[in-house]
Write an enzyme that holds these catalytic residues in place. Structure first.
Site, PDB file in Angstrom:
ATOM      1  CG  HIS A   1      -0.575   0.684   3.012  1.00  0.00           C
ATOM      2  ND1 HIS A   1      -0.047  -0.610   2.907  1.00  0.00           N
ATOM      3  CD2 HIS A   1      -0.259   1.655   3.060  1.00  0.00           C
ATOM      4  CE1 HIS A   1       0.166  -0.527   4.993  1.00  0.00           C
ATOM      5  NE2 HIS A   1       0.163   1.190   4.384  1.00  0.00           N
TER       6      HIS A   1
ATOM      7  CG  ASP B   1      -0.519  -4.250   2.995  1.00  0.00           C
ATOM      8  OD1 ASP B   1       0.843  -3.050   1.971  1.00  0.00           O
ATOM      9  OD2 ASP B   1      -0.780  -3.319   3.713  1.00  0.00           O
TER      10      ASP B   1
ATOM     11  CB  SER C   1       3.227   1.586   6.118  1.00  0.00           C
ATOM     12  OG  SER C   1       2.086   2.453   6.850  1.00  0.00           O
TER      13      SER C   1
END
Length: 214
Positions: A67, A96, A167
């Site tokens: 992402h 992910d 992230s």
């Protein structure tokens, strides 16, 4: 927080026979390795904002979240004072994770991993670029709070501080070896962390990208 999609491995057709993952040992320390970690943990800039990532293999292979980089064909990686272009060469939206390849790389050495199972209560360190690029190479510390299954996939739960922008960044054990990738956190409506954050185990991330551990 990311949205976990039930979709599988995607290959952009690049030949990546040169990927070699280095295993670290337990005789080192995170604090003693922060100099080399700082060079290998990178902000990743995309059209929609930024995230984090890290060099996992020479020459110039970088791991991050799907992402963060996987929606883009090309991204900008900040290496020290240099801005380098990188291409997304492999991704797995469901897990992910994404693998980037720098178009040109010289300098920083890749990080080392620890493929062993972590222990509950084990101390860990989260590295990334939270909130804004000016906060690059921020370190937070916590423990492994639990092992969870989310969407039938394993995660580590931690109380280490995580914010948007973290992230894709590396998570280390006390020896300074990568044990996972930051992926998501739970936040209040005003954006405050609830100290429940999730980490993708490094072995699962590499397996999802069909990277063989030697």
């Amino acid at each position: 927080a990311s949205t976990l999609l039930d979709t599988g491995y995607q290959d952009q057709g690049a030949k990546l026979d040169d990927i070699k993952i280095a295993h670290g040992n337990s005789n080192t320390s995170f604090v003693g390795k922060t100099g080399e970690i700082e060079k290998a943990a990178v902000p990743i800039r995309t059209a929609g904002g930024h995230g984090s990532g890290f060099l996992i293999s020479s020459p110039g292979s970088i791991l991050t979240n799907q992402h963060v980089g996987g929606q883009n064909r090309d991204v900008i990686v900040i290496l020290g004072s240099q801005q380098r272009r990188a291409s997304v060469v492999r991704s797995h939206p469901g897990r992910d994770v994404a693998l980037l390849k720098l178009k040109r790389h010289d300098g920083a050495k890749p990080l080392q991993i620890d493929a062993n199972q972590v222990s509950l209560g084990e101390e860990i360190y989260v590295v990334g670029t939270p909130l804004d690029e000016t906060f690059d190479f921020s370190i937070t510390r916590g423990i492994i709070s639990a092992r969870r299954m989310l969407d039938k996939r394993p995660y580590y739960q931690t109380d280490a501080a995580v914010n948007p922008g973290n992230s894709g960044g590396p998570v280390f054990n006390s020896s300074g070896n990568v044990i996972g990738i930051t992926v998501a956190g739970l936040f209040t409506r005003d954006g405050a962390s609830k100290n429940i954050n999730y980490v993708i185990p490094i072995v699962d991330a590499l397996e999802a990208l069909k990277i063989t551990l030697r």
